[in-house]
Every structure is written in structure tokens, then in C-alpha cells.
Design a protein around this motif. Structure first.
Motif, PDB file in Angstrom:
ATOM      1  N   SER A  31      15.294   0.126  48.871  1.00 61.58           N
ATOM      2  CA  SER A  31      16.738  -0.079  48.962  1.00 61.58           C
ATOM      3  C   SER A  31      17.351   0.721  50.108  1.00 61.58           C
ATOM      4  O   SER A  31      18.219   0.225  50.835  1.00 61.58           O
ATOM      5  CB  SER A  31      17.393   0.318  47.632  1.00 61.58           C
ATOM      6  OG  SER A  31      18.790   0.232  47.698  1.00 61.58           O
ATOM      7  N   ALA A  32      16.887   1.957  50.299  1.00 59.32           N
ATOM      8  CA  ALA A  32      17.484   2.834  51.302  1.00 59.32           C
ATOM      9  C   ALA A  32      17.070   2.471  52.719  1.00 59.32           C
ATOM     10  O   ALA A  32      17.893   2.502  53.643  1.00 59.32           O
ATOM     11  CB  ALA A  32      17.107   4.282  51.007  1.00 59.32           C
ATOM     12  N   LEU A  33      15.815   2.134  52.937  1.00 60.37           N
ATOM     13  CA  LEU A  33      15.315   1.906  54.290  1.00 60.37           C
ATOM     14  C   LEU A  33      15.580   0.500  54.793  1.00 60.37           C
ATOM     15  O   LEU A  33      15.623   0.259  55.998  1.00 60.37           O
ATOM     16  CB  LEU A  33      13.802   2.195  54.346  1.00 60.37           C
ATOM     17  CG  LEU A  33      13.367   3.606  53.956  1.00 60.37           C
ATOM     18  CD1 LEU A  33      11.870   3.773  54.208  1.00 60.37           C
ATOM     19  CD2 LEU A  33      14.154   4.654  54.715  1.00 60.37           C
ATOM     20  N   ARG A  34      15.687  -0.452  53.867  1.00 60.02           N
ATOM     21  CA  ARG A  34      15.930  -1.855  54.245  1.00 60.02           C
ATOM     22  C   ARG A  34      14.874  -2.354  55.244  1.00 60.02           C
ATOM     23  O   ARG A  34      15.193  -2.994  56.249  1.00 60.02           O
ATOM     24  CB  ARG A  34      17.337  -2.033  54.811  1.00 60.02           C
ATOM     25  CG  ARG A  34      18.431  -1.648  53.835  1.00 60.02           C
ATOM     26  CD  ARG A  34      19.824  -1.898  54.366  1.00 60.02           C
ATOM     27  NE  ARG A  34      20.835  -1.497  53.427  1.00 60.02           N
ATOM     28  CZ  ARG A  34      21.277  -2.237  52.407  1.00 60.02           C
ATOM     29  NH1 ARG A  34      20.754  -3.434  52.197  1.00 60.02           N
ATOM     30  NH2 ARG A  34      22.211  -1.781  51.590  1.00 60.02           N
ATOM     31  N   LEU A  35      13.629  -2.033  54.942  1.00 63.67           N
ATOM     32  CA  LEU A  35      12.500  -2.456  55.765  1.00 63.67           C
ATOM     33  C   LEU A  35      11.623  -3.423  54.976  1.00 63.67           C
ATOM     34  O   LEU A  35      11.610  -3.387  53.739  1.00 63.67           O
ATOM     35  CB  LEU A  35      11.649  -1.243  56.167  1.00 63.67           C
ATOM     36  CG  LEU A  35      12.281  -0.206  57.084  1.00 63.67           C
ATOM     37  CD1 LEU A  35      11.338   0.986  57.232  1.00 63.67           C
ATOM     38  CD2 LEU A  35      12.592  -0.811  58.451  1.00 63.67           C
ATOM     39  N   PRO A  36      10.866  -4.273  55.674  1.00 61.36           N
ATOM     40  CA  PRO A  36       9.857  -5.059  54.958  1.00 61.36           C
ATOM     41  C   PRO A  36       8.846  -4.129  54.296  1.00 61.36           C
ATOM     42  O   PRO A  36       8.566  -3.046  54.801  1.00 61.36           O
ATOM     43  CB  PRO A  36       9.195  -5.887  56.076  1.00 61.36           C
ATOM     44  CG  PRO A  36      10.150  -5.851  57.223  1.00 61.36           C
ATOM     45  CD  PRO A  36      10.881  -4.547  57.126  1.00 61.36           C
ATOM     46  N   VAL A  37       8.312  -4.560  53.179  1.00 63.15           N
ATOM     47  CA  VAL A  37       7.302  -3.779  52.464  1.00 63.15           C
ATOM     48  C   VAL A  37       5.963  -4.513  52.556  1.00 63.15           C
ATOM     49  O   VAL A  37       5.871  -5.693  52.225  1.00 63.15           O
ATOM     50  CB  VAL A  37       7.687  -3.585  50.987  1.00 63.15           C
ATOM     51  CG1 VAL A  37       6.564  -2.872  50.233  1.00 63.15           C
ATOM     52  CG2 VAL A  37       8.980  -2.794  50.883  1.00 63.15           C
ATOM     53  N   VAL A  38       4.935  -3.801  53.024  1.00 65.48           N
ATOM     54  CA  VAL A  38       3.590  -4.364  53.102  1.00 65.48           C
ATOM     55  C   VAL A  38       2.784  -3.803  51.933  1.00 65.48           C
ATOM     56  O   VAL A  38       2.422  -2.624  51.932  1.00 65.48           O
ATOM     57  CB  VAL A  38       2.908  -4.022  54.442  1.00 65.48           C
ATOM     58  CG1 VAL A  38       1.476  -4.575  54.469  1.00 65.48           C
ATOM     59  CG2 VAL A  38       3.714  -4.576  55.602  1.00 65.48           C
TER      60      VAL A  38
END
Length: 263
Positions: A180-187
Motif C-alpha cells: 500500500s505504501a510503496l505503490r509498486l508492482p509485487v513480484v
């Protein structure tokens, strides 16, 4: 399920690796120490990769344990959040070698180790305060934001500690907070290291660990939807790799049951 066998030969090979590991790590850490004040975080990550590559080579020579990486195409050039299954100590010796620019979320106690702990922090890894739950999550998120701002991917083990193959999953809220905080794709990352190197055991079995980077999860999902998708992806992939490893070692999984192993 049948167990992978142990023998005096396996014990001696495992002890040979332990001796190599401690001697190599001590000599390397002390050898790097004079340069420590002048090493940037990027340079320290190069130092870490060299240490890990030699360690993995020593594991291959002494134990006969190698590894294979699949799904590298799922790792984009930009920073991502990497969420990996955690089955053994092997993962802690390998990720810098597989993903050069990564900051690892690690327990605070590791940073207390003289010299080695200094190197962990200088490399830009994330020290997690494992006291109260809210404090731990806050330290993880703050460290993750710093790492991402510096162009690093962030590695987290969502269950927080090692889980043996076949153990029920136990995903913690920290990964959702980071997502939620980083707003990055998760691999997501699946692996089968626990088949060969079980927690709290000296014996390590020869074979091939497989690590697989899976299809990324895009940012923006709700917490429940994200956690369900992450767990499904990692657990399905890990079950497949564990079954593959057991079958390759002549141990057949029971039809319809999650693969388990007793080393």
C-alpha cells in the motif's frame, strides 16, 4: 511421505560446508574492513554479491547443492517489491547474487553482529524493529520508502520466518503495508529450498534448488484481494516446485495432498 535419506557422508559434507562458510566469511569480512569507511551502499552491495557467489560455489563443491533461477523476465528494470517464500537459510545467502540492486528487510538482531552487521546496514538493507507489531511495520515501511527512492527493489519474506515445505502458510500484515505504501508492482517468488536445507538442521542434501519469479501483481488492489492473490501465487508455485524436487529425488507426493518432506 518418505524421507530423503541422511548418512555419515552427508553429515561430513555438511560440516565441511559449515567450516568453509565460517572461515570464508570471517576472512572476507576482515579483509574488507579497511575499505569499509570508503564504501558507498552500491559498492557494499557489490561486496555482498561477491561474498554470496563464493558461498554458493562452496555449497556446490562441499554439499553438491546447486540452484536454478526461473522467471527472470518477470523482474522489470525499475524497482519492485519482491515477496518470497522462506523455507531455509539458503535464501539469505542468495538474493543479492540473483537481484543486484535490492534492499532486504531483515530482523534487527542481525545488525548487532560485529562487522557483518555493519555491512548489512551500509548495503542499504532495512532493519526491522521486531518489537510491537505497529513499530515493526512502521520501520519496514520507512525503510522500504527510502530504498525505493534510491532506485532499489525491496525484498520481504511475507511470513516473517522460515516455514518447512507442507507447513500451512502464515502471511503477516507487513507485506500488505509495504504494498500500500510503496505503490509498486509485487513480484511473488516460489522456491523449494526447504527440501534440501531444513531449518535448524546441519544436514544439507545434494540436488538443485529452484527459485521462480512469478507473474507480477500490479499496484492498486485492495488489501484482502492483494493478500489472497499473493498467497495463492506463492503457495501454488511453491507446492509445484517442492513436488518437482521430491520426484526428482525419487520421492513421490501423495495424490491430492500438499507436498511435505521430512529430511
Amino acid at each position: 511421505m518418505a524421507a530423503l535419506s541422511s548418512s555419515p557422508v552427508l553429515v561430513s559434507r555438511a560440516l565441511a560446508f559449515q567450516l568453509f562458510f565460517y572461515v570464508w566469511t570471517t576472512v572476507y569480512c576482515l579483509g574488507v574492513l579497511p575499505a569499509y569507511p570508503f564504501l558507498s551502499p552500491a559498492a557494499m552491495r557489490v561486496v555482498a554479491r561477491a561474498w554470496q557467489r563464493v558461498t554458493l560455489a562452496g555449497l556446490r563443491v562441499t554439499v553438491g547443492l546447486t540452484h536454478e533461477v526461473r522467471g527472470r523476465e518477470h523482474l522489470p528494470a525499475r524497482p519492485v517489491l519482491i515477496a518470497s517464500k522462506h523455507q531455509s537459510a539458503w535464501e539469505t545467502l542468495a538474493f543479492h547474487a540473483m537481484v543486484p540492486n535490492v534492499a532486504v528487510g531483515l530482523k534487527e538482531e542481525l545488525t548487532w553482529i560485529p562487522v557483518f552487521g555493519w555491512y548489512l546496514l551500509r548495503a542499504g538493507n532495512i532493519k526491522i524493529d521486531r518489537g510491537a507489531g505497529s513499530r515493526a511495520i512502521r520501520s519496514l515501511v520507512e525503510g522500504g520508502r527510502r530504498a525505493a527512492a534510491e532506485g532499489l527493489s525491496v525484498l520481504i519474506f511475507p511470513e516473517g520466518t522460515r516455514r518447512a515445505p507442507g507447513d500451512p502458510p502464515d502471511y503477516k500484515p507487513g507485506v500488505a503495508a509495504l504494498y500500500s505504501a510503496l505503490r509498486l508492482p509485487v513480484v511473488p517468488v516460489a522456491l523449494n529450498s526447504g527440501v534440501f536445507w531444513r531449518r535448524r538442521e546441519v544436514i544439507k542434501h545434494p540436488g538443485r534448488i529452484v527459485v521462480e519469479f512469478l507473474e507480477p501483481i500490479p499496484p492498486g488492489l485492495g488489501r484482502k484481494q492483494f493478500m489472497a492473490r499473493l498467497e495463492r501465487s506463492i503457495e501454488t508455485g511453491t507446492a509445484r516446485l517442492v513436488t518437482e524436487a521430491l520426484q526428482a529425488n525419487g520421492v513421490a507426493a501423495r495424490a491430492g495432498q500438499p507436498p511435505t518432506v521430512s529430511l
